[in-house]
Design a protein around this motif. Structure first.
Motif, PDB file in Angstrom:
ATOM      1  N   ASP A 591       0.832  -1.211   0.000  1.00  0.00           N
ATOM      2  CA  ASP A 591       0.000   0.000   0.000  1.00  0.00           C
ATOM      3  C   ASP A 591       0.864   1.258   0.000  1.00  0.00           C
ATOM      4  N   ASN A 592       1.984   1.209   0.728  1.00  0.00           N
ATOM      5  CA  ASN A 592       2.898   2.354   0.725  1.00  0.00           C
ATOM      6  C   ASN A 592       3.421   2.639  -0.680  1.00  0.00           C
ATOM      7  N   ILE A 593       3.796   1.584  -1.379  1.00  0.00           N
ATOM      8  CA  ILE A 593       4.295   1.746  -2.744  1.00  0.00           C
ATOM      9  C   ILE A 593       3.192   2.245  -3.665  1.00  0.00           C
ATOM     10  N   ARG A 594       1.983   1.807  -3.427  1.00  0.00           N
ATOM     11  CA  ARG A 594       0.854   2.257  -4.254  1.00  0.00           C
ATOM     12  C   ARG A 594       0.652   3.766  -4.129  1.00  0.00           C
ATOM     13  N   PHE A 595       0.684   4.278  -2.898  1.00  0.00           N
ATOM     14  CA  PHE A 595       0.418   5.694  -2.680  1.00  0.00           C
ATOM     15  C   PHE A 595       1.676   6.566  -2.793  1.00  0.00           C
ATOM     16  N   ASP A 596       2.859   5.953  -2.782  1.00  0.00           N
ATOM     17  CA  ASP A 596       4.094   6.710  -2.990  1.00  0.00           C
ATOM     18  C   ASP A 596       5.025   5.872  -3.861  1.00  0.00           C
ATOM     19  N   PRO A 597       4.659   5.690  -5.126  1.00  0.00           N
ATOM     20  CA  PRO A 597       5.398   4.765  -5.995  1.00  0.00           C
ATOM     21  C   PRO A 597       6.821   5.207  -6.312  1.00  0.00           C
ATOM     22  N   ASN A 599       8.989   6.551  -4.132  1.00  0.00           N
ATOM     23  CA  ASN A 599       9.854   6.518  -2.956  1.00  0.00           C
ATOM     24  C   ASN A 599      10.693   5.237  -3.019  1.00  0.00           C
ATOM     25  N   PRO A 600      11.991   5.330  -3.279  1.00  0.00           N
ATOM     26  CA  PRO A 600      12.804   4.115  -3.468  1.00  0.00           C
ATOM     27  C   PRO A 600      12.957   3.294  -2.190  1.00  0.00           C
ATOM     28  N   HIS A 601      12.846   3.921  -1.043  1.00  0.00           N
ATOM     29  CA  HIS A 601      13.047   3.202   0.219  1.00  0.00           C
ATOM     30  C   HIS A 601      11.953   2.171   0.455  1.00  0.00           C
ATOM     31  N   TYR A 602      10.703   2.489   0.093  1.00  0.00           N
ATOM     32  CA  TYR A 602       9.625   1.513   0.238  1.00  0.00           C
ATOM     33  C   TYR A 602       9.889   0.291  -0.634  1.00  0.00           C
ATOM     34  N   ARG A 603      10.349   0.519  -1.844  1.00  0.00           N
ATOM     35  CA  ARG A 603      10.622  -0.602  -2.756  1.00  0.00           C
ATOM     36  C   ARG A 603      11.783  -1.456  -2.253  1.00  0.00           C
ATOM     37  N   LEU A 604      12.808  -0.818  -1.690  1.00  0.00           N
ATOM     38  CA  LEU A 604      13.937  -1.581  -1.159  1.00  0.00           C
ATOM     39  C   LEU A 604      13.513  -2.422   0.039  1.00  0.00           C
ATOM     40  N   ASP A 605      12.720  -1.846   0.959  1.00  0.00           N
ATOM     41  CA  ASP A 605      12.233  -2.606   2.119  1.00  0.00           C
ATOM     42  C   ASP A 605      11.381  -3.789   1.663  1.00  0.00           C
ATOM     43  N   TYR A 606      10.567  -3.564   0.650  1.00  0.00           N
ATOM     44  CA  TYR A 606       9.712  -4.642   0.130  1.00  0.00           C
ATOM     45  C   TYR A 606      10.569  -5.737  -0.505  1.00  0.00           C
ATOM     46  N   ALA A 607      11.611  -5.335  -1.250  1.00  0.00           N
ATOM     47  CA  ALA A 607      12.483  -6.314  -1.902  1.00  0.00           C
ATOM     48  C   ALA A 607      13.209  -7.173  -0.868  1.00  0.00           C
ATOM     49  N   ARG A 608      13.694  -6.561   0.196  1.00  0.00           N
ATOM     50  CA  ARG A 608      14.379  -7.318   1.245  1.00  0.00           C
ATOM     51  C   ARG A 608      13.442  -8.321   1.906  1.00  0.00           C
ATOM     52  N   LEU A 609      12.164  -7.944   2.006  1.00  0.00           N
ATOM     53  CA  LEU A 609      11.186  -8.820   2.658  1.00  0.00           C
ATOM     54  C   LEU A 609      10.884 -10.050   1.815  1.00  0.00           C
ATOM     55  N   ILE A 610      10.865  -9.897   0.497  1.00  0.00           N
ATOM     56  CA  ILE A 610      10.480 -11.026  -0.371  1.00  0.00           C
ATOM     57  C   ILE A 610      11.694 -11.731  -0.981  1.00  0.00           C
ATOM     58  N   TYR A 611      12.895 -11.285  -0.638  1.00  0.00           N
ATOM     59  CA  TYR A 611      14.089 -11.788  -1.318  1.00  0.00           C
ATOM     60  C   TYR A 611      14.255 -13.301  -1.169  1.00  0.00           C
TER      61      TYR A 611
END
Length: 646
Positions: A591-597, A599-611
């Motif tokens: 949802d964070n990425i959806r509303f702030d697409p 913002n690179p930090h949200y994408r990095l946190d998400y990538a680390r979570l699913i890595y």
């Protein structure tokens, strides 16, 4: 006692309260803040209700209010002084009291000019179109993405409309001269302060009392237009005052130039042309306007420098902002996204400035176009009645300007201000600051003609029920508008008790939430209490209420990434024991990425979570982050480690 009787049997009490709050808004960033508007609402409602109980001499219920009015006015002055020294225009609670005061004053004023319960009101059926607009705002509030922001906006807009009704229904020449003098005086005071800021404090762009250079220049321009009306009168009657007022107008013009507002390049020529039509000197004024434009361009000055030599690429993005605002409006074209959600969707729809790919952090908080702003906020249901109101009042304004009446009426000058407002609305949000919004709504009230005067009589036998109704109504309105004060009081007490008595702090937080259940910040504060409780007790049952209250906050403000960030932070306190923790955080980050697409930090946190589960998908997510922000070092390091393992 005689003075008391005169006060309670005239319109000067509510007029005085309105004037005081206009001055207060002027000295507090134009009344920009949520809190200042709440003060307006509080005092307006209160003064209306008090006046309803004060009037008249033949009553079935007689209450001794001797001296109470003066105590009430002293309290108003205390609040105004407090706002001046504490920048009340910045606070949510000032806005609460503003709106309450406005509502109260209007209700009182409808009963002040009475004799034997008889009320005479100016009437024009057109003014009830404003009620359709308010209904549209109510509908938008119901379906808003951010309920609390829309409720606050509804109260603010309603206070402006009620102010308009009050001024229109009771307007006469004395009241018109009163407000005319007030705005002219404030404009001169502001202009002097602008010059003081420039040459004493060496501000590059002095912004006066309103602290926004563009909107400050707008206010000075409006007041200068009004000053031309007495200037015309003094030219024929008293040359001494004519020269004095001419000097003050010169100060206004100089201060406007120092503000470096590019809108002046458009608005001043339009104002001059309208004045030429009003004075039946259109051809001469057209020539003078053309010469003025050439001089502004040819001679270096703050306005032309910003217009022609501006190197700040962020200042020239209006067309892209307008396109973005239209896209936001089309998310919910019928009812709009609601006030308070626009900024969040602006982050979602953000665009790169010319020559850059970077979008994160830099975004427009407003549409920079009043029409698009209301279309985005209120949808088609709101923008149609709003445009209809503007069209009709614009017709009245043009009629006053073209007629060029010889009866020493200032209506043509109010009309010029309204035309400037319509043009300004194409390029900015001239209603953003409450002081300018008040100016425009008062101008509307004086522009619209009176069709007839209607007289209403309240039978004496209804006096008891009449007073009971108003007494209950003021209690109801007070509970609606003033509850944030109670919540803030309990929340502050809870903060002070957190290190002393945790259980007591929890009860105080619960009271704060109970008084403002639509404000997500109090649900978040309650969640914080339960998280701190878990840290001390390690009892997992303390985390269950945290889940509940954070979910409430997210339902109230689904577009606010701030609350999702807090939720993610709170989830880390029970990392070992919380089931499905990673799945919950994953959904929150999506949802964070959806509303702030961007913002690179949200994408990095998400990538680390699913890595671990899907390294290839994680790589794609980070590549997108680096695409949006080529200088994102953490993302590049992540990709480097990924490719080293392949």
């Amino acid at each position: 006692m005689d003075l008391y009787r005169k006060l309670k049997s005239s319109l000067w009490i509510p007029l005085l309260t309105i004037i005081i709050f206009i001055i207060s808004s002027f000295f507090n960033r134009g009344g920009e803040s949520f809190y200042w508007l709440r003060l307006w609402e509080f005092f307006l409602l209160a003064s209306i209700m008090i006046s309803a109980l004060l009037e008249t001499k033949d009553r079935e219920i007689s209450l001794n209010y001797n001296g109470f009015v003066f105590i009430f006015l002293i309290f108003i002055l205390a609040v105004i002084i407090s706002s001046f020294f504490n920048r009340g225009g910045e606070s949510f609670y000032w806005l609460r009291l503003w709106e309450f005061f406005l509502l109260a004053s209007i209700m009182i004023s409808t009963l002040l000019e009475t004799k034997d319960r008889e009320i005479s009101l100016n009437y024009n059926g057109f003014i009830f179109i404003f009620l359709i607009f308010i209904l549209a705002v109510i509908i938008s509030t119901i379906f808003s993405f951010y309920s609390w922001g829309s409720i606050s906006d509804l109260l603010e807009v309603s206070s402006y409309v009620l102010l308009f009704f009050f001024i229109y229904m009771f307007k006469n020449r004395k009241i018109e001269v009163l407000f005319l003098s007030l705005f002219i005086s404030l404009g001169v005071i502001d202009a002097i302060f602008v010059i003081w800021q420039r040459y004493i404090y060496h501000y590059v762009r002095p912004a006066g009392f309103l602290r926004y250079a563009n909107w400050n220049a707008q206010f000075i321009l409006y007041s200068t237009i009004l000053a031309i009306f007495p200037l015309k009168y003094f030219f024929a009657k008293n040359k001494k005052y004519f020269y004095m007022l001419s000097a003050l107008i010169t100060v206004d013009l100089f201060a406007m130039v120092l503000s470096a507002s590019r809108m002046l390049f458009i608005l001043i020529p339009v104002a001059l042309f309208c004045l030429g039509i009003l004075f039946k000197k259109a051809k001469i004024t057209l020539i003078v306007t053309a010469i003025l434009i050439v001089l502004i361009v040819a001679i270096p000055n703050p306005v032309s420098n910003r217009l022609l030599r501006n190197k700040n690429k962020y200042d020239m993005q209006r067309p892209k902002i307008w396109k973005m605002s239209y896209e936001i409006a089309m998310i919910r074209p019928l009812v709009g996204v609601g006030e308070g959600a626009f900024e969040d969707f602006a982050v979602m729809k953000n665009f790169p400035v010319n020559g850059e790919k970077w979008r994160y952090k830099v975004h427009a908080k407003i549409a920079h176009n009043q029409y698009l702003q209301y279309f985005a906020n209120y949808g088609i249901l709101g923008i149609i009645p709003y445009l209809f109101i503007l069209a009709v009042i614009g017709f009245y304004a043009l009629r006053e300007i073209y007629s060029g009446k010889k009866d020493n009426s200032p209506q043509g000058f109010w009309g010029i201000i309204f035309i400037l407002f319509l043009i300004h609305s194409l390029f900015d949000n001239p209603l953003y600051l409450p002081i300018n919004a008040i100016f425009i709504f008062i101008a509307m009230a004086f522009i619209i003609p009176v069709i007839n005067i209607k007289t209403y009589i309240i039978p004496k036998k209804h006096s008891v029920s009449y007073n009971m109704f108003f007494a209950l109504l003021i209690i109801l309105v007070a509970s609606i508008t003033l509850h944030p004060f109670v919540s803030k009081y309990y929340a502050d007490k809870a903060e002070n008790e957190m290190d002393k008595d945790l259980n007591k702090a929890g009860k105080l937080y619960l009271r704060a939430y109970a008084f403002s259940p639509f404000d997500p910040q109090y649900a978040v504060l309650l969640s914080k209490y339960w998280v701190i409780g878990y840290k001390k007790t390690k009892d997992m049952t303390d985390l269950f209420p945290m889940f509940s209250y954070m979910n409430i906050a997210l339902r109230l403000a689904p577009t606010k990434n701030l609350y999702r960030d807090i939720f993610i932070n709170y989830l880390t306190v029970g990392k070992v024991n919380i089931k499905n923790r990673d799945e919950i955080i994953k959904m929150l980050l999506e949802d964070n990425i959806r509303f702030d697409p961007f913002n690179p930090h949200y994408r990095l946190d998400y990538a680390r979570l699913i890595y671990r589960e899907n390294p290839d998908s994680a790589r794609k997510v980070v590549e997108k982050a680096v695409e949006y922000e080529p200088n994102f070092k953490e993302g590049k390091e992540f990709l480097k480690k990924y490719y080293e393992k392949q």
